[in-house]
Design a protein around this motif. Structure first.
Motif, mmCIF file in Angstrom:
data_model
loop_
_atom_site.group_PDB
_atom_site.id
_atom_site.type_symbol
_atom_site.label_atom_id
_atom_site.label_comp_id
_atom_site.label_asym_id
_atom_site.label_seq_id
_atom_site.Cartn_x
_atom_site.Cartn_y
_atom_site.Cartn_z
ATOM 1 N N GLY A 112 0.810 -1.210 0.000
ATOM 2 C CA GLY A 112 0.000 0.000 0.000
ATOM 3 C C GLY A 112 0.842 1.258 0.000
ATOM 4 N N GLY A 113 1.917 1.267 0.807
ATOM 5 C CA GLY A 113 2.786 2.440 0.829
ATOM 6 C C GLY A 113 3.463 2.686 -0.505
ATOM 7 N N VAL A 114 3.930 1.618 -1.152
ATOM 8 C CA VAL A 114 4.572 1.771 -2.463
ATOM 9 C C VAL A 114 3.566 2.281 -3.484
ATOM 10 C CG1 VAL A 114 5.710 0.517 -4.318
ATOM 11 C CG2 VAL A 114 6.312 0.030 -1.952
ATOM 12 N N THR A 115 2.333 1.782 -3.393
ATOM 13 C CA THR A 115 1.290 2.258 -4.309
ATOM 14 C C THR A 115 1.029 3.751 -4.130
ATOM 15 O OG1 THR A 115 0.258 0.078 -4.252
ATOM 16 C CG2 THR A 115 -1.084 1.905 -5.040
ATOM 17 N N LEU A 116 0.984 4.201 -2.876
ATOM 18 C CA LEU A 116 0.763 5.625 -2.627
ATOM 19 C C LEU A 116 1.918 6.471 -3.158
ATOM 20 C CD1 LEU A 116 -0.772 5.616 0.958
ATOM 21 C CD2 LEU A 116 -1.929 6.051 -1.205
ATOM 22 N N LEU A 117 3.145 5.969 -3.025
ATOM 23 C CA LEU A 117 4.264 6.695 -3.624
ATOM 24 C C LEU A 117 4.105 6.800 -5.132
ATOM 25 C CD1 LEU A 117 7.297 5.285 -1.597
ATOM 26 C CD2 LEU A 117 6.366 7.595 -1.512
ATOM 27 N N GLY A 118 3.618 5.725 -5.746
ATOM 28 C CA GLY A 118 3.352 5.789 -7.184
ATOM 29 C C GLY A 118 2.292 6.811 -7.523
ATOM 30 N N VAL A 119 1.269 6.915 -6.664
ATOM 31 C CA VAL A 119 0.229 7.923 -6.890
ATOM 32 C C VAL A 119 0.813 9.327 -6.804
ATOM 33 C CG1 VAL A 119 -1.913 8.885 -5.949
ATOM 34 C CG2 VAL A 119 -1.622 6.408 -6.127
ATOM 35 N N VAL A 120 1.670 9.553 -5.821
ATOM 36 C CA VAL A 120 2.294 10.873 -5.679
ATOM 37 C C VAL A 120 3.141 11.186 -6.913
ATOM 38 C CG1 VAL A 120 3.980 12.191 -4.343
ATOM 39 C CG2 VAL A 120 2.235 10.849 -3.178
ATOM 40 N N LEU A 121 3.878 10.207 -7.388
ATOM 41 C CA LEU A 121 4.671 10.423 -8.604
ATOM 42 C C LEU A 121 3.775 10.728 -9.789
ATOM 43 C CD1 LEU A 121 7.375 7.626 -8.235
ATOM 44 C CD2 LEU A 121 7.670 10.082 -7.927
#
Length: 617
Positions: A112-121
């Protein structure tokens, strides 16, 4: 009737009967549990699986012969005649070990955290490089968040997939929250007002789902995921407002479920970001920055007040301590009277919180522990008063400087000590002592320095002698007020056990008196004569005070010891300082005066001791 041999017992009829009765009771307990389980599952009147192969068992009967407990064996359900197996999990199969479940949670939430970083990118990097267009970026973020939430709702129906469902739901709601932040700050699709309402709705949806699923981990995931990555998309007062929306949305869930971790996590964002934004805010954004800083203060205290009835004292104390951080940091950044006024707002708010009558019922929801509510009330109020004292201290130093600040700090310390003596309360005494210690340290270095007492001429005399005399007098009054207040609250007694309390106060009072006498002498004659005359008076006054302590210490060992120490100090001052620093009549007056007082003290003290011994006989 079963025989004793069938149950594995000996031939003694009483032992065999007791064993059979015990076995029968265990079988009946197991049978009752099975009947309750079948009734709860809706199996009443239907055929019971596993009975087809048992001769003479009618349809719908409970297999009371298969799997029954035997003597010296734990009751076990049907179909478990073989080796004992692991407990069944939510899906009916063997339950996974706790270590494996923890690993699954770590993997799911890491994903989930990695996915959120992808969203921010996607939202930030695409904006800087012109990918897709603003509408496509915001739409893709919203679609991804809704898809993750929908998948989580579907997976949560399966007991063996709920760990992943929590992670997916937390990631989905955090994605929607970050999308709202990007649509407001980066692309200006939403004005700040409507954006905050939408963000509040998204947060309420995520935290409401956490409440429905009774999963504090999901609530924390929504808050942390949104708050931790929001600074990559927005950095201004709007960031503080967005995390404030998270805190407000979390409050109903915290009160309903009594989740302390969620309360602290939700309060951390406004406190940290409010302090950072307030300290770095530009002049053009002062008004909204002050608004969100005060909003964080009010929201924190408003959260702590109802939460104090359902959460522990530590959790509520942490909420109260963190609430004024944005206001105090903004006050430091502004400085001057404006900063002092802002800090005064925190003083008033924290004082009002500590005085709210409702805090007297903190912890009242635990009637079984009558000793706990008082302790919880005391802890929360101590934190509130301590935070208010820090805010008042900051307001004083921000608005004033130099000797004025020292005088004000000493005055506040004296007022708090007098209040402690009147109320017989230790909390005002602690606040007054803290203020006084800081003020005395400042006075030692600047307003009434030790250099002024041991050397003449000194550069320290460049300051105002009137100010030095005033500070010295306040130091003396503060020491006396602390001693009186300590005696009223039971901390200062005439015994050696309380020496750590009254000895430092006595030393501070002695310093204040010495500095006051020398400074007044210099006001009369600002030359070498005034300096030497002042020290001669100091030496004589020390010996007189020692005589008083010795006289009062006939039946009080602590006062007697203090008098002896002061006599020794006076003699050392005569030999090590007065003999070298003084000259002429001042030196003669110091030695003669101290000597005569010591002679009188010795004669009087001997008479008092003899009278005391006679009364004792």
């Amino acid at each position: 009737m079963w025989s004793a041999n069938d149950s594995g017992m000996g031939t003694d009829p009483y032992v065999a009967l007791a064993s059979e009765l015990n076995l029968l009771g265990r079988r009946l307990d197991w049978l009752g549990a099975e009947l309750l389980r079948l009734r709860a599952a809706g199996a009443a009147g239907a055929g019971v699986p596993g009975t087809e192969g048992i001769p003479g068992t009618p349809a719908g009967a409970v297999p009371v012969a298969q799997g029954w407990p035997v003597a010296h064996e734990r009751p076990r359900p049907p179909g478990t005649d073989g080796p004992e197996q692991a407990p069944a999990g939510p899906g009916g199969g063997p339950r996974a070990p706790r270590s494996q479940m923890s690993g699954a949670r770590v993997l799911a939430w890491t994903g989930g955290g990695v996915t959120l970083l992808g969203v921010v990118l996607l939202l930030a990097l695409a904006a800087s490089r012109g990918w897709f267009g603003p509408v496509g970026r915001v739409t893709s973020g919203a679609v991804l968040g809704v898809a993750l939430i929908g998948l989580a709702l579907r997976l949560h129906r399966r007991p063996d997939a709920r760990v992943g469902a929590l992670a997916l739901a937390g990631t989905g709601f955090a994605t929607l929250y970050l999308t709202v932040a990007a649509a407001t700050e980066l692309y200006e699709f939403l004005a700040p007002g409507p954006a905050l309402l939408v963000a509040l709705g998204v947060a309420a949806g995520g935290l409401g789902l956490a409440d429905r699923w009774r999963a504090q981990l999901l609530g924390c995931g929504v808050v942390v995921g949104a708050a931790a990555l929001a600074p990559f998309l927005v950095w201004s007062w709007l960031l503080v407002a967005l995390v404030l929306a998270l805190q407000l949305a979390a409050l109903p869930v915290v009160l309903r479920r009594r989740w302390p971790v969620l309360a602290l996590v939700a309060a951390a964002g406004p406190a940290l970001y409010g302090a950072a934004v307030g300290g770095l805010a530009e002049a053009s954004e002062r008004v909204p920055t002050v608004a969100v800083a005060i909003g964080a203060l009010v929201a924190g205290l408003a959260t702590a007040l109802p939460a104090a009835r359902v959460l522990s004292a530590r959790a509520v104390g942490a909420l109260v301590a963190a609430a004024p951080a944005p206001v105090l940091m903004t006050s430091l950044a502004w400085g001057g009277w404006e900063g002092a006024a802002l800090a005064a707002v925190a003083v008033v708010a924290l004082g009002a919180f500590a005085a709210v009558p409702g805090t007297a019922r903190i912890g009242g929801w635990k009637p079984a522990e009558p000793a706990e509510p008082a302790g919880r009330v005391r802890t929360v109020r101590v934190v509130a008063v301590a935070a208010a004292a820090v805010a008042l201290f900051q307001a004083t130093l921000v608005a004033f400087d130099g000797s004025t600040a020292t005088v004000l700090l000493l005055g506040q310390a004296i007022v708090a000590s007098v209040l402690a003596a009147q109320l017989r309360a230790r909390l005002p005494l602690a606040v007054g002592t803290a203020y006084g210690v800081v003020a005395v340290l400042i006075a030692l270095g600047r307003d009434a320095p030790l250099e002024r007492l041991v050397r003449f001429p000194s550069s320290a005399y460049a300051g105002s002698l009137v100010t030095g005399a005033a500070v010295s007098a306040l130091v003396l009054v503060f020491a006396v007020a602390v001693l009186v207040a300590g005696a009223r609250v039971g901390l200062v007694r005439a015994d050696p056990a309380s020496a750590p309390m009254w000895v430092p106060a006595g030393v501070v009072g002695l310093y204040g008196a010495t500095s006051l006498v020398v400074t007044l002498a210099l006001l009369v004659s600002d030359d070498r004569t005034g300096f030497t005359a002042g020290h001669a008076l100091v030496t004589v006054s020390w010996t007189v005070l020692a005589l008083v302590l010795l006289a009062r210490g006939i039946h009080r060992p602590a006062l007697r010891i203090a008098g002896m120490v002061l006599v020794a100090s006076a003699v050392l001052k005569l030999v090590l300082f007065d003999l070298v620093a003084l000259d002429g009549l001042a030196r003669v007056a110091a030695f003669l005066g101290a000597g005569l007082v010591l002679l009188a003290a010795g004669t009087r003290y001997a008479r008092l001791v003899a009278n005391a011994e006679a009364e004792a006989k």
